[in-house]
Design an enzyme around this catalytic site. Structure first.
Site, mmCIF file in Angstrom:
data_model
loop_
_atom_site.group_PDB
_atom_site.id
_atom_site.type_symbol
_atom_site.label_atom_id
_atom_site.label_comp_id
_atom_site.label_asym_id
_atom_site.label_seq_id
_atom_site.Cartn_x
_atom_site.Cartn_y
_atom_site.Cartn_z
ATOM 1 C CE LYS A 174 24.629 58.016 68.392
ATOM 2 N NZ LYS A 174 23.864 58.305 67.164
ATOM 3 N NE ARG A 226 22.990 49.913 71.042
ATOM 4 C CZ ARG A 226 23.224 50.653 69.967
ATOM 5 N NH1 ARG A 226 22.262 51.454 69.532
ATOM 6 N NH2 ARG A 226 24.364 50.596 69.328
ATOM 7 N NE ARG A 267 26.660 57.742 56.527
ATOM 8 C CZ ARG A 267 26.583 57.365 57.802
ATOM 9 N NH1 ARG A 267 27.249 58.034 58.732
ATOM 10 N NH2 ARG A 267 25.858 56.321 58.145
ATOM 11 N NE ARG A 320 28.045 52.886 55.957
ATOM 12 C CZ ARG A 320 28.100 53.019 57.264
ATOM 13 N NH1 ARG A 320 29.073 52.455 57.950
ATOM 14 N NH2 ARG A 320 27.182 53.708 57.911
ATOM 15 N NE ARG A 330 21.235 52.935 60.829
ATOM 16 C CZ ARG A 330 22.255 53.660 60.374
ATOM 17 N NH1 ARG A 330 22.391 53.871 59.064
ATOM 18 N NH2 ARG A 330 23.131 54.182 61.206
#
Length: 254
Positions: free
Chosen positions: A31, A106, A158, A191, A202
């Site tokens: 996104k 949301r 990542r 991270r 998540r």
């Protein structure tokens, strides 16, 4: 002549009224990347509710002071307060041609509020100024679909350089030397948000809450689903096609 044609096409794109653009999809769907492409092509703003909240708190506005007190108690900022913050921003002149909403809506309740806000604040007011029907575009709602296993590879793979900030993915865009930055040789880091146990939470939160936003727009036949497992450039091209066909009559002469 060729350069002049390209320049005119670019000017037309940045003069186009595109209306609000809402990108839906789970973490890792792309996104943020696609929002930047839209901003660059059409010359509109990306409006982040997180940034808006921090701005109001930092400036000590009435809404910001209320939000700060709530957050200090460890509570979530309620919808009613966020509505005021979002409404204040969307009424500003630089939002007239359109914008990309980041982090909003949301929930289905927020999506319903946004519809009512746009109807009253944009469409009705525009109609009052003209005897003709408002030419403003309704929201463009695009859902980015990504396979669950692909999402895990995108997110858990990542890595970032703590020195220069360069980003990598060990599965799709790995460094030349394993776990080391190509630029300065620093050891790459993961991270906290990209650890598998955090990612699972998540994605679960997305499934239980944010997916209902997609259901809300799907029920209204306003949702455009795009396969985001394909190369980024192909996804971007399809998004541009959706936007351009949404308000085909809104291009202005350069």
């Amino acid at each position: 002549m060729a350069n002049e044609t390209v320049a005119n096409e670019s000017a037309n794109e940045t003069a186009q009224i595109i209306g609000p653009v809402i990108l839906l999809g789970p973490p890792g769907a792309g996104k943020g990347t696609q929002a930047k492409q839209i901003v660059d092509r059409y010359g509109v703003l990306q409006i982040s509710t997180g940034d808006l909240l921090r701005d109001h708190v930092g400036r000590g506005t009435e809404l910001g002071l209320k939000a700060k007190a709530i957050m200090a108690r460890g509570e979530l900022v309620p919808d009613e307060l966020m509505y005021g913050i979002v409404a204040t921003r969307l009424r500003e002149a630089d939002c007239q041609r359109g914008y990309v909403l980041d982090g909003f809506p949301r929930t289905a309740a927020q999506a319903g509020w946004l519809d009512v806000f746009l109807e009253k604040e944009v469409f009705e007011k525009c109609s009052e100024k003209s005897s003709e029907k408002s030419e403003k575009c309704p929201p463009i709602v695009i859902q980015l679909l990504v396979d669950y296993n692909q999402l895990l590879l995108r997110l858990t793979g990542r890595r970032s350089c703590p020195t220069c900030g360069r980003l990598y993915n060990i599965h799709f865009q790995p460094p030349l030397v394993n776990e080391l930055c190509d630029v300065d040789g620093s050891k790459l880091v993961i991270r906290e948000d990209d650890r598998e146990e955090v990612i699972s939470g998540r994605l679960a939160a997305y499934e239980s809450q944010t997916r209902r936003v997609a259901d809300y727009y799907r029920a209204q036949r306003r949702l455009v689903a795009i396969n985001a497992d394909r190369p980024m450039e192909e996804v971007t091209a399809q998004i541009f096609g959706v936007i351009d066909s949404h308000c085909p009559g809104e291009r202005q002469s350069a």
